[in-house]
Each structure stands twice: as C-alpha cells, then as structure tokens.
Design an enzyme around this catalytic site. Structure first.
Site: not given
Ligand code: NAP
Ligand code: MG
Length: 472
Positions: A245, A201, A170, A207, A379, A279
């Site tokens: 991660e 999705g 996903k 997810g 972060e 990250c």
């Molecule tokens: P995120 O919501 O954690 O997204 C990561 C993945 O998880 C995406 O595929 C996301 O789908 C999915 N996801 C979101 N909610 C979920 C749930 N309840 N159950 C299962 N999967 C789920 O991160 P983001 O919203 O893209 O970014 C928010 C913040 O996270 C950033 O500003 C940053 O600080 C941090 N971040 C960190 C990393 C890293 O490499 N450590 C990477 C990205 C972001 P969707 O794409 O549909 O949301």
C-alpha cells in the site's frame, strides 16, 4: 510517555539482542518523550520463530473463537481510547480531536469489523465436484508507517488474525509508542503467546530482516513507493505473497456543474487533514477554466482558516508534520513549486508566525500548476494543494489519469450520475462522489504504482487466505 525497553515476543516483553535505541520526539516541541529498543535481525528471527510456533494452533482455532479474541482486542483498545489519542498526538503531532475521532476510533471500528467477519466468513465453498477450503497463508510480516500508525497496524493484524495467520509487526520508528500500546492490548485480549509479536526498529535493519526472513509467508507493507519496490522485489525473489500500500497523488475533479462552495473547502480540508500526511490525500484539484479563479480564491480562504498550532489543544485543526526530515522535505517541495513557476496563492516554505519550534508547515495552495510540474507529479505528504486548470472534461480525465499513482480520487458534479460516469473512467482504487464519506469496509488499495492488494472489509480478509481444492 510510558515505554517498554523490550520487544513483545511470544507473549512477553523480552530483552532485545540489539542494544541500540530509538528516541521518540514530540514534533510540536521537538522534545524527546520516550525511547524504544532498535531491534536487530536476531530479534526479528526470535519473533518469526515465535509466530511459526504459534501458527498451527491459531490456524486450527475455530474462526468464531478467533473472532471472540479479536473482539477482546477491540475492547482492550476501546478501553484505552483516550490514551491512544494522547500517544498519537505526542508522537505524530495529530490534533487531539482528530487523534480521538480518527486515529483511535477508526482502528477500533476496523478491529470490530474483523471480529464479526471471522465469525461470519464461510471458510469453505463448493464449486462443482470440489470443496474449496480457505486456509490462512501462514506467518505475516507487517511493516507499517507513521502517518495513521494504529490504523495501519490494525488494518493488517486484524484480518490476518481473522484468517488464522500469525504476525510479526515492525512499526515505524517515528511512532513506536502506540505500537507498544497495541502490544499491551494484544496481551490484555488474551491472544495466545506468539500469535502477535512486535519488534520495534529501523526499516533498513529490522524491516529488511523481516521482509527477507524465510519463515515469513506474506509481507504486507504500507509506506513509500521507493521502499515498496524493494520489498516487492525481495518477496518476488522468494515467491512469497506480498501486499503493498504505497503513495498517491490523487485528483479531486470539480466538473463544470460542481458546487464550488461545498467542494472547494471540502477538498482543502481533505489535504490539510493530518497535516497532509495521508496516502489518499486529494492533492491535485482540477477546475474548469471558466471558474478557475473563483476556485483558487475559495481554496485560499479555506486554507487560511487552518491556523497551525499546538496539537494537544482541543481547538487545533492543524498540527506539525511528524519530523524535521518530513518538514524539510515538504518545504523543499514548496520551494520547488515556486522555482518551477507555480503561483503561491497562500502559505510558503517559511515557519508559520509565532511557531519557532516544532515541525510546522504553513497550509499552502499553489495556483497555475501545470501537469508537468514536480508539485503535480510527486507525493509531497504535507499540507500542500496544487490547483490545476482544464479546458474541457476530456482534458480533466487525461490530467487526472496522468500519474504513476492511482490510489484515490474524488469527483464533484451537479448530478451524481454524471460524477459516477466520470469516476468509471478513472484509473484509481477509490473515488469519492460529491463528498462521499470514507467507508472502513470498502476495499482500499491502489492501481498502478500505488500498490498491490486491498485492505479493509471482506476484500482485506481474502489477502490473508489461500485456497485448497478438494475434488470429491
Ligand atoms: P518508509 O521509509 O517507506 O517507511 C515505511 C515503513 O517501512 C517503516 O516502518 C520503515 O521503517 C520501513 N522501512 C524503511 N526502509 C525499509 C527497508 N529497506 N526494508 C524494510 N522496511 C523498511 O516511509 P517514510 O520514510 O516513513 O516516509 C517517506 C515518504 O514516504 C513520505 O514522505 C511519504 O511521501 C511516503 N509515505 C507514504 C505512506 C503511505 O501511506 N502511502 C506512508 C508513509 C510515508 P522506518 O520507520 O524505520 O523508516
Ligand atoms: Mg524511512
């Protein structure tokens, strides 16, 4: 840009059950460039079923043959290298040069490394009177973010395939086009139907359904700590393997003898790279009081050399951040830094000059940052550096380790041995010594709330294996 209106399940593009769609926007001009289906729980279920059906056959395929298929996947990606870079520039906003050299070339190299490891890893070992078999964990649910979209996909899928696991992916809603391109490469590589499935999705729908699915044996997640905690709880409740991660707030420690002329621009470039959306970004620079002002001055000059602009132009080194939400989040942190009393040395929350459209953020350096400030603790995920002052080396160590995170770090010193001695005392998964380069075979992963498990190289392969001991 080219996109599919189906899901890649069981080796074909299937009409999705869910009828919602996700529009993909180019962050440089805010225009819609494509649309993909938003998968439902039913779509996830179909993909998991396909992966379960494919599992026994793939697990029984000789590792060398699995390696040959992964090599074919590497070749299929390499053949489309420029298209990968253009797609990632269009949906993420990464500068085209960086998109080619890192976003495309790194996952191609990682795929190649697992083609080799599948063929060379010894899936059997002898311990006393036991033969220990390394067997695949089963069906992997991979949930990936948008910041290094293809790298994060390959860093999960390639070792999973090498181990003999099958996968349901996903990808992030912001960057689904490169995930569809990846599915095309999987198909071109001739991987058996169902071995890799891709369901685009939304996180809380597709997810969540994937993380909760009973047919998934291991959930591998990269993304925010908030979502990672939920995934960990779901996996724990079902006694499923989990790899997380998550985020970081990594320290870049410039010890008193460090070469500031080299270390400071290197540190700034690390933070500005990928518009700060890494990250492992070294977002806290720690400098001794005696040379603090010099370091801030050098950091400002280095940051100002990054002029935000059109990421499709070959000379651009700083593009927009991925979305309006991310831009607003980053600008909010910059405002918070000012409100909490940090000194804005360059940059700021306003749009960069001449760029009224697009999700651009000015490269920003904060000085006089203290360890309790929000910009020293959370972060930000944007091109924002916090420079902190320390009085002695023990205080530097304390500040560096004073974080809920522990993903990466860096140490600069006059002597390598001095930097290594300091690095041994850091509670973090990686440390770059005097500008040491990223190593795509070294284990990557976090201490503390930066995560659970390791990706890349031989350590990354072990995540997808479980052992069976035969007593003879
Ligand atoms: P995120 O919501 O954690 O997204 C990561 C993945 O998880 C995406 O595929 C996301 O789908 C999915 N996801 C979101 N909610 C979920 C749930 N309840 N159950 C299962 N999967 C789920 O991160 P983001 O919203 O893209 O970014 C928010 C913040 O996270 C950033 O500003 C940053 O600080 C941090 N971040 C960190 C990393 C890293 O490499 N450590 C990477 C990205 C972001 P969707 O794409 O549909 O949301
Ligand atoms: Mg999200």
């Amino acid at each position: 840009m080219k996109s599919h209106d189906g899901m890649y399940i069981a080796g074909e593009w299937r009409v999705p059950v869910g009828r919602d769609a996700i529009d993909v926007r180019n962050p440089a001009d805010e225009q819609i460039i494509g649309s993909v289906p938003a998968g439902s729980a039913e779509d996830v279920d179909a993909a998991v079923t396909a992966a379960r059906e494919a599992f026994p056959g793939w697990a029984a395929t000789p590792p060398a043959e699995r390696g040959a298929r992964i090599a074919a996947l590497r070749d299929a990606l390499a053949a489309r290298r420029d298209e990968i870079a253009e797609t990632i520039t269009a949906e993420l906003g990464a500068p085209i040069g960086f998109a080619g050299a890192v976003h495309a070339d790194l996952p191609i190299a990682v795929a190649g490394s697992y083609a080799k490891m599948a063929a060379e890893h010894s899936f059997e070992e002898r311990i006393g009177n036991s033969t220990v078999l390394h067997e695949p964990v089963g069906v992997v649910g991979a949930i990936t973010p948008w910041n290094y979209p293809l790298h994060q996909i390959v860093a999960k899928v390639a070792p999973a395939l090498a181990a003999g696991c099958t996968v349901v992916l996903k990808p992030a809603e912001n960057t689904p086009l490169v995930a569809q391109l990846f599915a095309e490469a999987v198909h071109a590589a001739g991987l058996p139907a169902g071995v890799v499935n891709v369901v685009t999705g939304l996180g809380p729908v597709a997810g969540q359904a994937l993380a909760e699915h009973e047919g998934v044996d291991l959930v591998s997640f990269t993304g925010s700590t908030a979502v990672g905690k939920r995934i960990g709880a779901i996996a724990g409740g079902a006694v499923k393997r989990v790899a997380l991660e998550l985020g970081g707030k990594s320290a870049n420690v410039l010890l008193p003898g460090a070469d500031l002329e080299r270390a400071v621009p290197h540190g700034v470039a690390n933070v500005v790279r990928n518009a700060g959306q890494s990250c492992n970004a070294l977002t806290r620079m720690l400098v001794d009081a005696a040379r603090y002002d010099e370091a801030v001055e050098r950091a400002v000059a280095a940051a100002e050399s990054f002029v935000p602009g059109d990421p499709s132009h070959p000379d651009t080194r700083l593009g927009p951040v991925v979305s309006a939400a991310q831009r607003d989040r980053v600008r909010g942190y910059i405002e918070r830094g000012v409100a909490e009393g940090a000194r804005l040395a360059t940059g700021g929350p306003e749009a960069p000059e001449g760029l009224p459209h697009g999700y651009y953020v000015k490269p920003t350096v904060f000085a006089d940052v203290t360890p309790d400030m929000t910009i020293a603790r959370e972060e930000i995920f944007g091109p924002v550096l916090s420079v902190l002052r320390y009085e002695d080396v023990e205080e530097a160590l304390h500040i560096a380790n004073d974080s809920v995170y522990g993903l990466a770090g860096a140490v600069w010193a006059a002597e390598e041995t001095e930097a290594v001695a300091f690095a041994r005392r850091l509670r973090t998964g990686q440390v770059d010594i005097n500008g040491g380069r990223f190593n795509p075979l070294a284990p990557f992963g976090g201490y503390k709330q930066s995560g659970v498990g390791r990706e890349l190289g031989p350590h990354g392969l072990l995540e997808y294996l479980q052992t069976k001991s035969l007593q003879l």
